[in-house]
Design a protein around this motif. Sequence first.
Motif, mmCIF file in Angstrom:
data_model
loop_
_atom_site.group_PDB
_atom_site.id
_atom_site.type_symbol
_atom_site.label_atom_id
_atom_site.label_comp_id
_atom_site.label_asym_id
_atom_site.label_seq_id
_atom_site.Cartn_x
_atom_site.Cartn_y
_atom_site.Cartn_z
ATOM 1 N N ARG A 56 0.813 -1.209 0.000
ATOM 2 C CA ARG A 56 0.000 0.000 0.000
ATOM 3 C C ARG A 56 0.857 1.275 0.000
ATOM 4 N N HIS A 57 2.094 1.154 0.437
ATOM 5 C CA HIS A 57 2.945 2.339 0.470
ATOM 6 C C HIS A 57 3.224 2.835 -0.944
ATOM 7 N N ARG A 58 3.355 1.908 -1.872
ATOM 8 C CA ARG A 58 3.598 2.306 -3.255
ATOM 9 C C ARG A 58 2.382 3.041 -3.813
ATOM 10 N N LEU A 59 1.185 2.544 -3.499
ATOM 11 C CA LEU A 59 -0.024 3.236 -3.918
ATOM 12 C C LEU A 59 -0.092 4.629 -3.297
ATOM 13 N N MET A 60 0.298 4.724 -2.037
ATOM 14 C CA MET A 60 0.304 6.010 -1.357
ATOM 15 C C MET A 60 1.249 6.984 -2.064
ATOM 16 N N GLN A 61 2.406 6.497 -2.468
ATOM 17 C CA GLN A 61 3.365 7.351 -3.162
ATOM 18 C C GLN A 61 2.809 7.852 -4.494
ATOM 19 N N VAL A 62 2.122 6.959 -5.227
ATOM 20 C CA VAL A 62 1.520 7.353 -6.502
ATOM 21 C C VAL A 62 0.436 8.393 -6.270
ATOM 22 N N ASN A 63 -0.415 8.162 -5.266
ATOM 23 C CA ASN A 63 -1.479 9.127 -4.946
ATOM 24 C C ASN A 63 -0.898 10.499 -4.627
ATOM 25 N N LEU A 64 0.141 10.520 -3.813
ATOM 26 C CA LEU A 64 0.748 11.786 -3.415
ATOM 27 C C LEU A 64 1.422 12.478 -4.602
ATOM 28 N N ARG A 65 2.048 11.712 -5.465
ATOM 29 C CA ARG A 65 2.685 12.306 -6.640
ATOM 30 C C ARG A 65 1.644 12.938 -7.561
ATOM 31 N N ASN A 66 0.504 12.266 -7.732
ATOM 32 C CA ASN A 66 -0.553 12.806 -8.583
ATOM 33 C C ASN A 66 -1.236 14.018 -7.954
ATOM 34 N N ALA A 67 -1.367 14.003 -6.619
ATOM 35 C CA ALA A 67 -2.038 15.101 -5.927
ATOM 36 C C ALA A 67 -1.137 16.315 -5.754
ATOM 37 N N PHE A 68 0.159 16.076 -5.514
ATOM 38 C CA PHE A 68 1.091 17.164 -5.230
ATOM 39 C C PHE A 68 2.308 17.089 -6.155
ATOM 40 N N PRO A 69 2.111 17.257 -7.463
ATOM 41 C CA PRO A 69 3.269 17.188 -8.369
ATOM 42 C C PRO A 69 4.281 18.294 -8.112
ATOM 43 N N GLU A 70 3.846 19.376 -7.455
ATOM 44 C CA GLU A 70 4.750 20.497 -7.191
ATOM 45 C C GLU A 70 5.681 20.238 -6.015
ATOM 46 N N LYS A 71 5.383 19.231 -5.202
ATOM 47 C CA LYS A 71 6.214 18.928 -4.031
ATOM 48 C C LYS A 71 7.360 18.005 -4.423
ATOM 49 N N SER A 72 8.444 18.077 -3.682
ATOM 50 C CA SER A 72 9.595 17.211 -3.946
ATOM 51 C C SER A 72 9.301 15.790 -3.480
ATOM 52 N N LYS A 73 10.091 14.854 -3.942
ATOM 53 C CA LYS A 73 9.930 13.464 -3.531
ATOM 54 C C LYS A 73 10.099 13.326 -2.028
ATOM 55 N N GLU A 74 11.033 14.087 -1.469
ATOM 56 C CA GLU A 74 11.275 14.037 -0.024
ATOM 57 C C GLU A 74 10.077 14.574 0.761
ATOM 58 N N GLU A 75 9.464 15.627 0.251
ATOM 59 C CA GLU A 75 8.285 16.195 0.917
ATOM 60 C C GLU A 75 7.123 15.206 0.886
ATOM 61 N N ARG A 76 6.936 14.560 -0.255
ATOM 62 C CA ARG A 76 5.836 13.593 -0.366
ATOM 63 C C ARG A 76 6.092 12.382 0.512
ATOM 64 N N GLU A 77 7.331 11.947 0.616
ATOM 65 C CA GLU A 77 7.642 10.794 1.473
ATOM 66 C C GLU A 77 7.416 11.138 2.934
ATOM 67 N N ALA A 78 7.720 12.363 3.314
ATOM 68 C CA ALA A 78 7.473 12.792 4.695
ATOM 69 C C ALA A 78 5.974 12.768 5.007
ATOM 70 N N ILE A 79 5.161 13.196 4.049
ATOM 71 C CA ILE A 79 3.706 13.143 4.232
ATOM 72 C C ILE A 79 3.241 11.698 4.351
#
Length: 309
Positions: A56-79
């Motif tokens: 599910r973590h991979r799905l979470m990462q995809v969701n966050l990337r689609n929702a917040f494309p302006e954020k860095s990978k590190e910011e999305r991983e922190a979320i």
Amino acid sequence: MRMLVTRIVLALRKFYQWSVAQIAFGFLTALKIFPADAAINFADRLMRWLGPKTRRHRLMQVNLRNAFPEKSKEEREAIALASWGHMGRLAAEYVFLDRLFDFDPEKPGEGRVEVSGVEQFLDLRDNPRPFIVFTGHTANFELLPVAGAAFGLFVTVLFRPPNNPYIAEKVFEFRRKRMGDLVPSHAGSSFALARQLEQGGGVGVLVDQKFKKGLETQFFNNPVRTNPLLAKLARQFDCEVYPARCIRLPGNRFRLEIEPRITLPRNDKGQIDVTATAQMLNNKVEAWVREYPEQWLWYHDRWDIKRSI
């Protein structure tokens, strides 16, 4: 032979579901040994460690990337990590839910829970009329109907039972004792909610769940299907609609907010526009999530993209 194989598969599935439920119940029972703060903080740390190791973590990462494309990978991983922690907290808080809600209108700000919109609660209680309260999977959303019951405002809540039948049974019993009437989400649930509104009562609905046959709308600038139930009920009964949410605060505290009544969009005939209303609900939940992104359940397949990862 085929029938025998089917029976074996069903038996194994049933045993697996039972085993998962017993592990979950055992963990939650063990948490009762500890003080609430210690147990909730432990569950947070445990899920921050365990969550990234799941699919599910991979799905979470995809969701966050689609929702917040302006954020860095590190910011999305922190979320993502913080969101796993909040899921751990949500599970642990079930054990202590009766003790967590300690709001005293005579002593505001002194307990774990503060409430914004007390006047709205009291108005809905003291001036009975059909209404709908909606929320999303933010923070401990279970506290909202508990708060309503504490104010003497009992709302019929639509909920989706967990897929595991053993967990679903326990969760239903737990919720029913603390939240009033519950309506499991199924083909006939709309009729049960309609009867409640017809009798002048209130209904509570989560509006950020995936609905395969729903209306085509947008959520975080991505296409998503949204359940039209709330909009159709509001149009049928011309009832008031209120947004409400829970926010986690530092120190294992909470703020519950019921916002002022919203004005729903209408079409040229003066009727509530179902599709526009569904989009309005998405916009409201999106605004909440953008404010506290770590407090939403990002592991849900809200956009139906699981097959693509």
